[in-house]
Write an enzyme that holds these catalytic residues in place. Structure first.
Site, PDB file in Angstrom:
ATOM      1  N   LYS A  62     -38.674   2.218  27.838  1.00  0.00           N
ATOM      2  CA  LYS A  62     -37.534   2.642  28.662  1.00  0.00           C
ATOM      3  C   LYS A  62     -36.520   1.513  28.815  1.00  0.00           C
ATOM      4  CE  LYS A  62     -37.601   2.617  33.572  1.00  0.00           C
ATOM      5  NZ  LYS A  62     -36.480   1.969  34.142  1.00  0.00           N
ATOM      6  N   ASN A  63     -36.995   0.346  29.228  1.00  0.00           N
ATOM      7  CA  ASN A  63     -36.035  -0.695  29.593  1.00  0.00           C
ATOM      8  C   ASN A  63     -35.358  -1.349  28.388  1.00  0.00           C
ATOM      9  OD1 ASN A  63     -36.403  -0.096  32.251  1.00  0.00           O
ATOM     10  ND2 ASN A  63     -37.843  -1.763  32.662  1.00  0.00           N
ATOM     11  N   CYS A 116     -34.354   2.742  41.299  1.00  0.00           N
ATOM     12  CA  CYS A 116     -35.437   2.802  42.282  1.00  0.00           C
ATOM     13  C   CYS A 116     -35.095   1.964  43.508  1.00  0.00           C
ATOM     14  CB  CYS A 116     -36.728   2.259  41.660  1.00  0.00           C
ATOM     15  SG  CYS A 116     -37.484   3.394  40.504  1.00  0.00           S
ATOM     16  N   ARG A 121     -30.452  -4.919  45.589  1.00  0.00           N
ATOM     17  CA  ARG A 121     -30.344  -5.059  44.128  1.00  0.00           C
ATOM     18  C   ARG A 121     -28.909  -5.471  43.776  1.00  0.00           C
ATOM     19  NH1 ARG A 121     -33.838  -0.522  40.935  1.00  0.00           N
ATOM     20  NH2 ARG A 121     -33.702  -2.127  39.330  1.00  0.00           N
ATOM     21  N   ASP A 179     -43.384  -4.489  37.305  1.00  0.00           N
ATOM     22  CA  ASP A 179     -43.456  -3.047  37.058  1.00  0.00           C
ATOM     23  C   ASP A 179     -44.893  -2.553  36.872  1.00  0.00           C
ATOM     24  OD1 ASP A 179     -40.740  -3.060  37.260  1.00  0.00           O
ATOM     25  OD2 ASP A 179     -40.342  -2.979  35.115  1.00  0.00           O
ATOM     26  N   ARG A 213     -38.418   9.767  35.199  1.00  0.00           N
ATOM     27  CA  ARG A 213     -37.353   8.855  34.785  1.00  0.00           C
ATOM     28  C   ARG A 213     -37.872   7.870  33.736  1.00  0.00           C
ATOM     29  NH1 ARG A 213     -35.788   5.381  39.114  1.00  0.00           N
ATOM     30  NH2 ARG A 213     -34.799   4.417  37.339  1.00  0.00           N
TER      31      ARG A 213
HETATM   32  N1  EPU Z   1     -30.747 -10.289  40.988  1.00  0.00           N
HETATM   33  C1  EPU Z   1     -29.731 -10.901  41.667  1.00  0.00           C
HETATM   34  N2  EPU Z   1     -28.453 -10.747  41.186  1.00  0.00           N
HETATM   35  C2  EPU Z   1     -28.172 -10.010  40.083  1.00  0.00           C
HETATM   36  C3  EPU Z   1     -29.221  -9.375  39.398  1.00  0.00           C
HETATM   37  C4  EPU Z   1     -30.519  -9.533  39.876  1.00  0.00           C
HETATM   38  O1  EPU Z   1     -29.947 -11.579  42.671  1.00  0.00           O
HETATM   39  O2  EPU Z   1     -26.989  -9.925  39.715  1.00  0.00           O
HETATM   40  C5  EPU Z   1     -32.150 -10.448  41.483  1.00  0.00           C
HETATM   41  C6  EPU Z   1     -32.755  -9.115  41.920  1.00  0.00           C
HETATM   42  O3  EPU Z   1     -32.438  -8.832  43.254  1.00  0.00           O
HETATM   43  C7  EPU Z   1     -34.244  -9.364  41.701  1.00  0.00           C
HETATM   44  C8  EPU Z   1     -34.280 -10.316  40.512  1.00  0.00           C
HETATM   45  O4  EPU Z   1     -32.956 -10.870  40.400  1.00  0.00           O
HETATM   46  O5  EPU Z   1     -34.792 -10.006  42.811  1.00  0.00           O
HETATM   47  C9  EPU Z   1     -34.637  -9.663  39.199  1.00  0.00           C
HETATM   48  O6  EPU Z   1     -33.767  -8.564  38.944  1.00  0.00           O
HETATM   49  P1  EPU Z   1     -33.426  -8.082  37.455  1.00  0.00           P
HETATM   50  O7  EPU Z   1     -31.960  -8.187  37.256  1.00  0.00           O
HETATM   51  O8  EPU Z   1     -34.326  -8.799  36.518  1.00  0.00           O
HETATM   52  O9  EPU Z   1     -33.841  -6.570  37.522  1.00  0.00           O
HETATM   53  P2  EPU Z   1     -33.068  -5.331  36.899  1.00  0.00           P
HETATM   54  O10 EPU Z   1     -32.399  -5.713  35.646  1.00  0.00           O
HETATM   55  O11 EPU Z   1     -32.258  -4.649  37.948  1.00  0.00           O
HETATM   56  C10 EPU Z   1     -35.037  -4.584  35.366  1.00  0.00           C
HETATM   57  C11 EPU Z   1     -35.816  -3.319  35.184  1.00  0.00           C
HETATM   58  C12 EPU Z   1     -36.756  -3.115  36.357  1.00  0.00           C
HETATM   59  C13 EPU Z   1     -37.671  -4.327  36.487  1.00  0.00           C
HETATM   60  C14 EPU Z   1     -36.848  -5.620  36.575  1.00  0.00           C
HETATM   61  C15 EPU Z   1     -37.688  -6.883  36.556  1.00  0.00           C
HETATM   62  C16 EPU Z   1     -34.262  -1.971  33.945  1.00  0.00           C
HETATM   63  C17 EPU Z   1     -33.348  -0.821  33.920  1.00  0.00           C
HETATM   64  N3  EPU Z   1     -34.894  -2.209  35.097  1.00  0.00           N
HETATM   65  O12 EPU Z   1     -34.297  -4.392  36.573  1.00  0.00           O
HETATM   66  O13 EPU Z   1     -37.519  -1.986  36.025  1.00  0.00           O
HETATM   67  O14 EPU Z   1     -38.452  -4.223  37.636  1.00  0.00           O
HETATM   68  O15 EPU Z   1     -35.924  -5.685  35.458  1.00  0.00           O
HETATM   69  O16 EPU Z   1     -38.467  -6.929  35.393  1.00  0.00           O
HETATM   70  O17 EPU Z   1     -34.448  -2.652  32.954  1.00  0.00           O
HETATM   71  C18 EPU Z   1     -38.913  -0.163  36.424  1.00  0.00           C
HETATM   72  O18 EPU Z   1     -38.890   0.033  35.195  1.00  0.00           O
HETATM   73  O19 EPU Z   1     -39.703   0.410  37.204  1.00  0.00           O
HETATM   74  C19 EPU Z   1     -37.975  -1.133  36.991  1.00  0.00           C
HETATM   75  C20 EPU Z   1     -37.647  -1.169  38.279  1.00  0.00           C
END
Ligand code: EPU
Length: 432
Positions: A22-23, A117, A122, A305, A397
């Site tokens: 997915k990701n 989620c 976020r 995850d 999802r």
């Molecule tokens: N963060 C910031 N600022 C930003 C972006 C992130 O402070 O601009 C912080 C977040 O608050 C968090 C940490 O950095 O504490 C990590 O966030 P990240 O950006 O890595 O997460 P994401 O890209 O929003 C993706 C996956 C998530 C998975 C996380 C961590 C996708 C669409 N989602 O989220 O997947 O938990 O990376 O590996 O790729 C899931 O699949 O269930 C899921 C939630």
């Protein structure tokens, strides 16, 4: 509205094939916008987040054809809109990848603030920091993010936190920017490498993906490609734990065992037997399951995850386990539901103390997010009696035909429609 009804207590046995990640898919599909020719993307999972990405591409003017099982031909040459409206963007987190891809291709983008989620705060400050470093200006109004640049120029980008989304978005925006971009403190997840490999197959010049420094030398054009998405590491891990929780014996096919290392090592400590082959992994249980401590961290650490799923397994193990969440503020929202099934878990901030009771009991529960939903399925499979899981749209999802795959392994799980009038007012059909 649908729910899963699970009659627990059956051992899972047999073989299951893992779908595309997915990701990775939700970043690779927007990446196609950057190409000047059609692309064929294979091993695309059949999940609602992918359906939304494909719908967004079509709404923008791309021609999307399903040309075989899990394979799409996408012609981005007709894209004439650079806007992803609220109604579609709010339905998933990954809609933010349209920001990087549209900016990289057209020097402008307008995308609604993303959904996803509910895992706590976020922010997208690091995404915006990367776009600014490349020369884009941004503004936020009415829930929309507007980006524009006269020209994108390669730059040094240092992330203050390790972030998967911002790393991939920076790659998408930088791939055609003039000169060299260096991303420091980059995330290293397998899907980062997959996006880089896909973009490189389109003619990009990205080096270092999978390490914490990624270097991108901008190119003028990207051509078409045929590219297969990697197998889903988290779906594989979820089936590994489902096999262990039911004391089953399952061969999990279409995996990259290296991507599963942190999960494999932890499961072995808990007493799960694992045998790795080239592209499959066998999981079974012989003796007792025992306590373990788990802390989630960015890759190559134990993935956040997989946290709800392993916590569920630890409720079935002997002894007291400690699970520490190192990425998200609110990833223990499923604990109340597990308690309804007899789990003994105390949460204090980002730490959960799990007293293994060795058994769970069926109960009516609700999935509050995607991986919480997966954990409740595992709990239901292992529990005595019947578990009914509501709000399964969260699960759909990110898991490709979860109940069908589990049934093939011998699980007693059915998807049942809940009549609309029986659905509580507070139930929402979409993740926001
Ligand atoms: N963060 C910031 N600022 C930003 C972006 C992130 O402070 O601009 C912080 C977040 O608050 C968090 C940490 O950095 O504490 C990590 O966030 P990240 O950006 O890595 O997460 P994401 O890209 O929003 C993706 C996956 C998530 C998975 C996380 C961590 C996708 C669409 N989602 O989220 O997947 O938990 O990376 O590996 O790729 C899931 O699949 O269930 C899921 C939630």
């Amino acid at each position: 509205m649908d729910k899963f009804v699970i009659k627990g207590g059956r051992r899972l046995t047999g073989e299951v094939t893992i779908s595309g990640a997915k990701n990775a898919a939700v970043a690779i599909l927007p990446a196609v916008i950057l190409a000047d020719e059609p692309c064929v993307i294979e091993n695309v999972p059949s999940i609602s987040d992918v359906n939304i990405s494909l719908r967004i591409l079509k709404e923008m003017g791309a021609v999307v054809e399903n040309i075989g099982k899990d394979t799409y031909r996408i012609d981005p040459t007709g894209i004439d809109k650079c806007c992803v409206p609220y109604e579609t963007a709010r339905k998933m987190r990954a809609s933010y990848y349209f920001l990087g891809a549209l900016l990289g291709k057209f020097n402008k983008a307008r995308v609604s603030m993303p959904g996803g989620c509910p895992l706590g705060d976020r922010p997208i400050d690091q995404h915006l920091k990367a776009f600014s470093a490349l020369g884009a200006e941004y503004s936020l109004s009415q829930g929309m993010i507007d980006l524009k640049a006269d020209k994108l120029r390669g730059s040094q980008i240092f992330f203050d936190v390790v972030t998967v989304g911002a790393t991939m978005n920076a790659m998408l925006a930088a791939v055609k920017a003039e000169g060299l971009t260096v991303i420091e403190n980059a995330a290293k997840e397998p899907h980062i490498v997959d996006l880089a490999n896909c973009l490189n197959s389109m003619g990009a010049n990205i080096m270092g993906a999978g390490t914490d420094v990624i270097k991108i030398r901008g190119v003028e054009h990207l051509h078409g490609t045929t590219y297969a998405v990697i197998p889903d590491q988290i779906e594989a891990g979820t089936f590994m734990i489902a096999a262990a929780a039911t004391r089953g014996d399952v061969l999990i096919k279409n995996v990259i065992p290296k991507h599963l290392e942190s999960i494999t090592k932890k499961l072995e400590k808990i007493g799960v037997s694992i045998e790795q082959y080239d592209d499959s992994i066998r999981v079974w249980v012989e003796g007792a399951l025992v306590k373990a401590n788990v802390k989630t961290t960015p890759h190559p650490g134990f993935p956040t995850d997989m946290q709800p799923q392993i916590a569920t397994l630890l409720t079935l193990a002997e002894g007291t386990s400690i699970v520490t969440e190192g990425v998200w503020e609110q990833r223990f929202r499923y604990v109340d539901e597990l308690r309804r099934m007899g789990a003994d878990i105390t949460v204090n901030g980002k730490v959960a103390l799990i007293e293994g009771t060795g058994k769970l009991m069926g109960a009516p529960v609700k999935a509050c997010d995607l991986r919480a939903g997966a954990a409740l399925i595992i709990a239901g499979l292992a529990a005595q009696g019947i578990t009914e899981i509501e709000d399964i749209f969260h699960i759909e999802r990110g898991y490709d035909c979860m109940e069908g795959k589990l049934r093939e392994l011998g699980a007693d799980i059915e998807k049942v429609s809940i009549p609309d009038k029986a659905v509580g007012k507070n139930n929402k059909k979409e993740a926001v």
